[in-house]
Design an enzyme around this catalytic site. Structure first.
Site, PDB file in Angstrom:
ATOM      1  N   MET A   1     -48.475 -27.221 -40.898  1.00 10.73           N
ATOM      2  CA  MET A   1     -47.311 -26.374 -40.694  1.00 10.73           C
ATOM      3  C   MET A   1     -47.870 -25.545 -39.455  1.00 10.73           C
ATOM      4  SD  MET A   1     -45.476 -26.857 -43.265  1.00 10.73           S
ATOM      5  CE  MET A   1     -46.881 -26.983 -44.324  1.00 10.73           C
ATOM      6  N   SER A 294     -41.891 -34.391 -42.903  1.00  7.85           N
ATOM      7  CA  SER A 294     -43.062 -34.133 -41.711  1.00  7.85           C
ATOM      8  C   SER A 294     -43.456 -32.849 -41.980  1.00  7.85           C
ATOM      9  CB  SER A 294     -42.065 -34.388 -40.652  1.00  7.85           C
ATOM     10  OG  SER A 294     -41.391 -33.252 -40.041  1.00  7.85           O
ATOM     11  N   ASP A 295     -44.628 -32.796 -41.273  1.00  8.98           N
ATOM     12  CA  ASP A 295     -45.197 -31.390 -40.862  1.00  8.98           C
ATOM     13  C   ASP A 295     -44.218 -30.998 -39.614  1.00  8.98           C
ATOM     14  OD1 ASP A 295     -46.480 -29.144 -40.653  1.00  8.98           O
ATOM     15  OD2 ASP A 295     -48.587 -30.184 -40.805  1.00  8.98           O
ATOM     16  N   CYS A 296     -44.200 -29.491 -39.612  1.00  4.02           N
ATOM     17  CA  CYS A 296     -43.257 -28.837 -38.790  1.00  4.02           C
ATOM     18  C   CYS A 296     -43.213 -29.310 -37.359  1.00  4.02           C
ATOM     19  CB  CYS A 296     -43.370 -27.265 -38.993  1.00  4.02           C
ATOM     20  SG  CYS A 296     -42.981 -27.127 -40.822  1.00  4.02           S
TER      21      CYS A 296
END
Ligand SMILES: *[C@@H]1O[C@H](CO)[C@@H](O)[C@H](O)[C@H]1NC(C)=O
Ligand SMILES: *[C@@H]1O[C@H](CO)[C@@H](O)[C@H](O)[C@H]1NC(C)=O
Ligand SMILES: *[C@@H]1O[C@H](CO)[C@@H](O)[C@H](O)[C@H]1NC(C)=O
Ligand SMILES: *[C@@H]1O[C@H](CO)[C@@H](O)[C@H](O)[C@H]1NC(C)=O
Ligand SMILES: *[C@@H]1O[C@H](CO)[C@@H](O)[C@H](O)[C@H]1NC(C)=O
Ligand SMILES: *[C@@H]1O[C@H](CO)[C@@H](O)[C@H](O)[C@H]1NC(C)=O
Length: 770
Positions: A1, A294-296
C-alpha cells in the site's frame, strides 16, 4: 500500500472534488445504507435485499441488475452510489494492522470516537508466540471496528494482516509482519484473521473482512534505488514452496475473505497479472472464499512503470483474467470498458470479479439495511472503543512480546524499593508516536517509558539525543553521563522509528542510526549502577558489541510496543511481569548486509559464491541472537517424556522406492500418511520462585537431503507455570505435514533417515524408514 496516498494525491483530490459535487447534486437521494427497507420499502422487491436468499444468489441478482458501466465502477476501491437500486457509495480501503487505522480513508476518527486501541506493532505481538493472543487482539480490533462502523466512522473491509516473510533484516516493513518463520507467520495469520472475522452467530457471516497481503515474494520496498514497483523477485520453486507460500496457504485455506497481490514481479510476471498464482493457486488450490484485491495502483504500475503491456486495456484485461477482482485505485474503472469493447476481456469475466466482491459485502451485512439494527453487533458504539479491557490487552500484548536478550548477574528485575534514582537516557526514552509504528490510528492514550518508570522511582531524564537519527550535532553526552554516573541504575532506550525504517524506506545497514552507538558506549562506561539497554525497533541492529560489553547488564528488545508500551516495559523492568517473548527474527551483524544484496531472493546458502543463506532456517553464519531466543527471570527445564524413535512407512512392492531405495518419499495425498502421526510429550518445570510464562518451541533438523533447512519450527506452545510447577506439553506431529521438506522442484517429500527433534537443550532422534 502507499502509492495512492503518495504519488496519486492530485488524482484523489480530483476524485474527491468530483464526488463532493456529485453527492451535493444527489444528496437527497444518496442512500445511507444498502437495502434500507425501513426508509424505502420498495427495495424489498429486489432479490439482493432478500436475506432469506443465499449470499451467492443475492450477489448474482444484484449483478444482473447493473449496467456494464456500473459494473465496471465496482472494480475500483471507491465505488459510487447506485441510487436507482438504493446502494450507497463505499470505500473498500480500511486498515487494521494493530488497531483500527485511518490509513486508506475508509475509516476515520472524529470527536464522537477520537481514537482506537493501538496494539503493539505486529512484530512484537508475534514474539509472544501465543496464538490465543493473536486471536484476542483480532477480536478486540473487530469489536472496535464494528462500533465505529455503526456510527459511520469505519468500513467493513480491512486490508490487514501483512504476512510476508521478514526475509531481509533491512526491510522497512518487517515491523508489520510476524517475523521470519513461515509457520509462525501462518499461525499468526490464522489467529488474527479469525479474531477479526469470526461472527459468533453464523459461520457464513463475517464480523469484518480481513485480507492477507502482499502476495507474493514481496519484501523489498526501496533499497539503493531498487523500487518495489518494478522489482522482479527471482524465486526458486523450492523457496516458493517452503518459504513464500506457506503463510498465505494457511491464511487462505483457513477462511480469510481477501488476498492482496503485490506490486513486484515474480520471475518476470507482475504478481497481480499472474493467473497461475491468483486464479490457479489462491482461488483454485487454496479455495479462497472471498475477493482478490490489488495493492494500491499496482495495475497502473504494470502498464506505466513496468511497461509490461502495450496498452492500458491490456493491463486491465490480463489482471482480470488472472483472477483480480478489485483494484485499489481507479485504473480498472478507467480502462476496463475499452478492454471489453476491444474483446480483450468479457463482460462475464467482469461479472465474476464483482460477484466475488459483492458476496463478501453480503456476508458482512452491508446489504441488510441500518447496521445498528443488525444482530449481533448492532448495539456496539463509542462506549465499546478504548475500553479499559482493550487498553489492558494492549499492555498485556506488549508484555507478552518483549524479549529479554541478556541479563548478566540477574540485573533485572530491578527492586524498586532498593533504588533511589534511575537515569533514563536515549532518543526513545520518552517515545509516544514512535511506539505505534506504521498503519497506525489515533491511540486512546500513550504511556511512554518516561511516564511509566517515573511513576515507580525518581527518574532523571537525559535523552542524550533528541531524535533517533542522532547526528553529531544532536548528541549531548554531558548531561547523560552525569545522570548515569550518579543514579543507582541506568536505562538507555535506543532504536529506530519511521524516519529510519518504514514503508518505502529500507535500511542500508544494521548499525544504530547516527551517534546512538557512541551514546550507549559513553554512558555505559561511566554508569554507577547496572545498565539496562532497551532497543525499540521493528528490525534488528548489530548488537554484538552490546552483548559482549560488560558494562551493559541487560538487553531488552521491545519492538514498537503500542500505546501502552512504556507501562509494559516498566512491568518487566520492575519484575511485575516475568518476560517470555522470543525473538521472531535473526540478529545478524553488519557484515551480513555487506555480503548479501537485498535483491537476492535466495533463501538457501551457496558456498561456491560465499552466499550465507537467509533466516535461521538456512543461515550458515553465527548470529548474535538466533530466532526463538529469549530469556526469563526464572529457569525452566524440559524433560522428554515420550516420543517414538522409529517410524516406518509401508510401501507396496511396485513403489519405485521399494526396489531402488530413496532418500525421500513423495507421500502427498497418499494413504501412507495415515500411520505417521505421533505425540511428542514433554514435561516443563519452573525451577524458581517466580511465576512465569514459558514458550516451548519444537524444532526439527531433517536429514540433509534436497538442501533442506538446517532447522525448522514444527510447533510452539505457551504455558504459564507457578513457582516449582511442572506441566505437560504435548505436540501432535504428523510426519507428512510437519517433517516433510520441499524438493528442488517445490514438491513436498518426506526425507528418510534421522530427524533430530529439539526443544531447548533436549534433543531426540527419530528415524524414518521404509
Ligand atoms: C424472499 O425470498 C423468499 C424465498 O425465495 C420468498 O419466499 C419471499 O417472498 C421473498 N421476500 C420478499 C419480500 O420478496
Ligand atoms: C496468551 O494470551 C491470552 C490472551 O491474551 C492470555 O489470556 C493467556 O494467558 C496467554 N497465555 C500465556 C501462557 O501467557
Ligand atoms: C528489595 O529491597 C528492599 C530494600 O532494600 C529489601 O528490603 C527487599 O528485601 C528487597 N526485595 C527483594 C525481593 O530482594
Ligand atoms: C515526553 O513526551 C511528551 C509527549 O510528546 C511531551 O509532552 C513531554 O513534554 C515529554 N517530556 C519531557 C520531559 O520531555
Ligand atoms: C493516560 O495514561 C496516563 C499514563 O499511564 C494515565 O495517567 C492517564 O490517566 C491516562 N488517561 C486516560 C484518559 O486514560
Ligand atoms: C520449590 O522447591 C524447593 C525444593 O523442593 C523448595 O525448597 C522451595 O521452597 C519451593 N519453592 C516454592 C515457592 O514453593
Amino acid at each position: 500500500m502507499g502509492r495512492v496516498s503518495k504519488s496519486r494525491i492530485p488524482l484523489l483530490l480530483l476524485l474527491l472534488a468530483f464526488c463532493f459535487f456529485c453527492f451535493n447534486s444527489v444528496a437527497a437521494d444518496n442512500p445511507n445504507f444498502a437495502c434500507d427497507l425501513v426508509s424505502n420499502p420498495g427495495l424489498s422487491a429486489f432479490g439482493f435485499c432478500n436475506t432469506s436468499w443465499t449470499v451467492e444468489a443475492r450477489a448474482r441478482d444484484l449483478v444482473q441488475r447493473l449496467t456494464l458501466a456500473e459494473k465496471i465502477g465496482f472494480l475500483g476501491h471507491v465505488t459510487a452510489a447506485v441510487v436507482r437500486l438504493g446502494i450507497p457509495s463505499y470505500n473498500w480501503w480500511s486498515e487494521a494492522l494493530h488497531g483500527v487505522s485511518y490509513v486508506g480513508g475508509g475509516s476515520r476518527f472524529s470527536s464522537l470516537i477520537p481514537g482506537a486501541t493501538s496494539f503493539p506493532q505486529v512484530i512484537l505481538t508475534a514474539a509472544s508466540f501465543n496464538v490465543s493472543l493473536f486471536r484476542a487482539i483480532g477480536k478486540a480490533v473487530s469489536t472496535e471496528a464494528r462500533a465505529m462502523h455503526n456510527v459511520g466512522q469505519a468500513g467493513l473491509t480491512f486490508w490487514s494482516p501483512n504476512i510476508n516473510v521478514f526475509r531481509d533484516p533491512r526491510w522497512g516493513r518487517g515491523q508489520e509482519t510476524p517475523g521470519e518463520d513461515p509457520l509462525l507467520g501462518g499461525k499468526y495469520a490464522v489467529g488474527f484473521v479469525q479474531g477479526l472475522q469470526d461472527n459468533v452467530d453464523d459461520p457464513v457471516r463475517l464480523k469484518v473482512a480481513a485480507c492477507c497481503k502482499h502476495y507474493t515474494a514481496y519484501d523489498l520496498d526501496n533499497w539503493k534505488g531498487v523500487q518495489r514497483y518494478t522489482f522482479n523477485a527471482v524465486v526458486t520453486e523450492q523457496d516458493m514452496a517452503d518459504t513464500f507460500q506457506p503463510p498465505f496457504k494457511s491464511c487462505v485455506s483457513n477462511g480469510v475473505a481477501c488476498a492482496m497481490c503485490s506490486y513486484n514481479q515474480v520471475n518476470g510476471v507482475p504478481a497481480c497479472a499472474d493467473g497461475g498464482l491468483l486464479a490457479g493457486v489462491i482461488r483454485g488450490d487454496w479455495k479462497l472464499n472471498g475477493y482478490i484485491v490489488s495493492d494500491c495502483d499496482s495495475v497502473d504500475v504494470i502498464y506505466n512503470q513496468q511497461k509490461y503491456t502495450k496498452t492500458p486495456e491490456d493491463a486491465a484485461a490480463i489482471t482480470i483474467k488472472a483472477g483480480l477482482d478489485l483494484d485499489c485505485g481507479s485504473f480498472l474503472p478507467s480502462h476496463t470498458l475499452a478492454a471489453v469493447q476491444g474483446g480483450k476481456v468479457t463482460e462475464a469475466q467482469v461479472d465474476n470479479a464483482i460477484t466475488n466482491s459483492f458476496v463478501v459485502l453480503m456476508r458482512l451485512g452491508f446489504f441488510d439495511g441500518d447496521p445498528r439494527n443488525l444482530a449481533p453487533y448492532g448495539k456496539l458504539g463509542p462506549k465499546d472503543v478504548c475500553t479499559p479491557e482493550n487498553q489492558e490487552l494492549a499492555r498485556d500484548a506488549a508484555r507478552q512480546g518483549i524479549v529479554l536478550l541478556k541479563n548478566f548477574d540477574d540485573a533485572l528485575p530491578l527492586n524498586a524499593s532498593a533504588i533511589k534514582s534511575l537515569a533514563l537516557i536515549g532518543p526513545n526514552a520518552n517515545a509516544t508516536r514512535t511506539m505505534i509504528g506504521n498503519y497506525e490510528g489515533v491511540p486512546c492514550n500513550y504511556t511512554s517509558p518516561l511516564q511509566a518508570l517515573s511513576a515507580v522511582v525518581t527518574t532523571i531524564y537525559e535523552p542524550g539525543c533528541a531524535t533517533v537519527k542522532c547526528s553529531p550535532n544532536d548528541l549531548h553526552l554531558d548531561g547523560a553521563k552525569i545522570a548515569a554516573a550518579r543514579a543507582d541504575v541506568t536505562v538507555i532506550v535506543v532504536g529506530g522509528d519511521l524516519s529510519v525504517e518504514a514503508e518505502a524506506l529500507d535500511r542500508e545497514n544494521l548499525l544504530y542510526p547516527g551517534e546512538q552507538g557512541t551514546l550507549i558506549n559513553e554512558v555505559a562506561k561511566v554508569a554507577k549502577g547496572p545498565v539496562i539497554l532497551v532497543i525499540m525497533s521493528g528490525g534488528p541492529f548489530q548488537i554484538k558489541q552490546d552483548k559482549f560489553n560488560e558494562k551493559i547488564s541487560s538487553i531488552l528488545w521491545s519492538g514498537y510496543p503500542g500505546e501502552a508500551g512504556g507501562a509494559a516495559l516498566a512491568d518487566i523492568i520492575f519484575g511485575r511481569y516475568n518476560p517470555s517473548g522470543r525473538t521472531p527474527f535473526t540478529w545478524y551483524d553488519q557484515e551480513y548486509v555487506e555480503q548479501v544484496p537485498m535483491t537476492d531472493m535466495r533463501m538457501r546458502p551457496d558456498p561456491a559464491s560465499n552466499y550465507p543463506g537467509r533466516t535461521y532456517r538456512f543461515y550458515t553464519g553465527d548470529p548474535t541472537y538466533e530466532f526463538g531466543y529469549g530469556l526469563s527471570y526464572t529457569r525452566f527445564y524440559h524433560n522428554l517424556v515420550k516420543a517414538p524413535e522409529k517410524l516406518s512407512i509401508a510401501l507396496e512392492e511396485g513403489h519405485p522406492c521399494y526396489s531402488e531405495g530413496c532418500n525421500s518419499v513423495d507421500l502427498s495425498g497418499s494413504a501412507h500418511c495415515s500411520g505417521l502421526q505421533f505425540d511428542v510429550h514433554l514435561q516443563v518445570r519452573n525451577s524458581d520462585g517466580m511465576a512465569g510464562r514459558h514458550t516451548v518451541l519444537l524444532f526439527n533438523t531433517p536429514p540433509a537431503v534436497h538442501k533442506s533447512p538446517r532447522k525448522q519450527l514444527v510447533g510452539f506452545e505457551k504455558v504459564f507455570l507457578e513457582p516449582n510447577e511442572s506441566k505437560n506439553v504435548v505436540f501432535q506431529v504428523d510426519a507428512c505435514r510437519d517433517l516433510s521438506v520441499a524438493d528442488e522442484s517445490g514438491n513436498w517429500k518426506v526425507p528418510l533417515g534421522s530427524h533430530v527433534l529439539h526443544v531447548g537443550d533436549v534433543t531426540h532422534t527419530l528415524t524414518l524408514s521404509i
